[in-house]
Design an enzyme around this catalytic site. Sequence first.
Site, PDB file in Angstrom:
ATOM      1  N   SER A  11       0.836  -1.209   0.000  1.00 30.40           N
ATOM      2  CA  SER A  11       0.000   0.000   0.000  1.00 30.40           C
ATOM      3  C   SER A  11       0.865   1.252   0.000  1.00 30.40           C
ATOM      4  CB  SER A  11      -0.900   0.028   1.235  1.00 30.40           C
ATOM      5  OG  SER A  11      -1.539   1.286   1.307  1.00 30.40           O
ATOM      6  N   LEU A  12       0.467   2.224  -0.803  1.00 34.28           N
ATOM      7  CA  LEU A  12       1.203   3.491  -0.865  1.00 34.28           C
ATOM      8  C   LEU A  12       0.574   4.545   0.035  1.00 34.28           C
ATOM      9  CD1 LEU A  12       1.911   3.453  -4.697  1.00 34.28           C
ATOM     10  CD2 LEU A  12       3.595   3.142  -2.879  1.00 34.28           C
ATOM     11  N   LYS A  32     -14.122  -3.410   2.618  1.00 34.26           N
ATOM     12  CA  LYS A  32     -14.907  -2.175   2.394  1.00 34.26           C
ATOM     13  C   LYS A  32     -16.403  -2.349   2.651  1.00 34.26           C
ATOM     14  CE  LYS A  32     -11.855   0.175  -0.813  1.00 34.26           C
ATOM     15  NZ  LYS A  32     -11.724   0.991  -2.017  1.00 34.26           N
ATOM     16  N   ASP A  74     -14.056   7.232  -2.202  1.00 33.44           N
ATOM     17  CA  ASP A  74     -13.724   6.649  -3.516  1.00 33.44           C
ATOM     18  C   ASP A  74     -14.512   7.324  -4.632  1.00 33.44           C
ATOM     19  OD1 ASP A  74     -11.849   4.783  -2.666  1.00 33.44           O
ATOM     20  OD2 ASP A  74     -13.364   3.247  -2.284  1.00 33.44           O
ATOM     21  N   GLY A 104     -16.769  -4.024  -6.301  1.00 28.83           N
ATOM     22  CA  GLY A 104     -16.986  -2.946  -5.332  1.00 28.83           C
ATOM     23  C   GLY A 104     -16.566  -1.588  -5.869  1.00 28.83           C
ATOM     24  N   ILE A 154      -8.561   2.535 -13.374  1.00 25.72           N
ATOM     25  CA  ILE A 154      -8.392   2.767 -11.936  1.00 25.72           C
ATOM     26  C   ILE A 154      -7.247   1.942 -11.348  1.00 25.72           C
ATOM     27  CG2 ILE A 154     -10.810   3.447 -11.700  1.00 25.72           C
ATOM     28  CD1 ILE A 154     -11.126   0.895  -9.938  1.00 25.72           C
ATOM     29  N   TYR A 192      -3.600   1.440 -10.518  1.00 25.85           N
ATOM     30  CA  TYR A 192      -2.505   2.418 -10.437  1.00 25.85           C
ATOM     31  C   TYR A 192      -1.129   1.776 -10.434  1.00 25.85           C
ATOM     32  CZ  TYR A 192      -2.766   1.407  -5.407  1.00 25.85           C
ATOM     33  OH  TYR A 192      -2.792   0.777  -4.185  1.00 25.85           O
TER      34      TYR A 192
END
Length: 273
Positions: free
Chosen positions: A15-16, A66, A102, A129, A217, A219
């Site tokens: 994760s960034l 989520k 989001d 999702g 979407i 990345y």
Amino acid sequence: MTKTFAVIGDPIDHSLSPNIHNAAFNALGMDCTYIAYRVPRGELKEGIESLRQIKISGFNVTIPHKIEMMKYLDESSEECKIIGAVNTVTNENDKLVGYNTDMDGFLEPIKKRDIAIKDEDVLLLGAGGAARAIVAGFAKEKAHKITIANRTKERGQELAKFAASLGVESNAMSLDEAGQNAGKYKFIVNATSVGLKNEPSPISTNAINSQSVVYDIIYMPMNTDFITQSKKNLATVIYGYEMLLGQACLAFEIWHKVKAPYDVMRKVLLGGF
Ligand code: ATR
């Protein structure tokens, strides 16, 4: 006392989000820290309990939690309720309030480019999702029609129904049909996971042209095959990292009530690639 924030999910080690938020704290001289915390599927309840114990100030929620996270909120925003998913949580005196950044994070790079959505047609690839938040975003901006193209037809039809429930014309088709018809849409968005492992584009890009706005979407990698091929066809392209930044800035603003230092966050994110 230092305030602690986190992102929970699994997998989480790539994760960034910690890089982005910690860079912002440094730039603004804030006494805060942001960590990645692996919470496996099935262990969300325990994970949240641990976060409460360390008096977490707020956290982001990612795959696969989520939707399930909705159950553990004390309150949720209107957007969360519509989308049925949460990605940002605040904790004030042990009260957990959920938000979904989001949707607006997705819209942000489109708005930044001054591209109008109202009355335009959208081809959306995928029905998971992420696709749901995107449908809600296009509905909010009054797109004319959303066509969902998905590998599993039933899921595509289900999402088309959701779009209709938000007042947007909608239909579902196969990925093959989507490739053949892609030239007819203003927006073509990839919300499938195809490309994460450098696979070829989920649809044929032959019909994509200089009038198309192509948004992936995904990345990582930044230049998916879908983006690369669309650029060759002179489409306007929007990168997945822009949505990642958009949702991060909005979460930052919910937690800290100050404007997020976008350029600092963008720089560290691009350095992370
Ligand atoms: P997310 O929450 O990130 O959207 P998801 O709910 O697992 O993740 O959704 C993944 C999307 O990618 C789905 O639309 C999935 O299609 P199915 O509904 O048929 O599962 C799509 N997807 C994943 N792998 C795919 C592949 N190899 N080819 C085409 N679509 C794929």
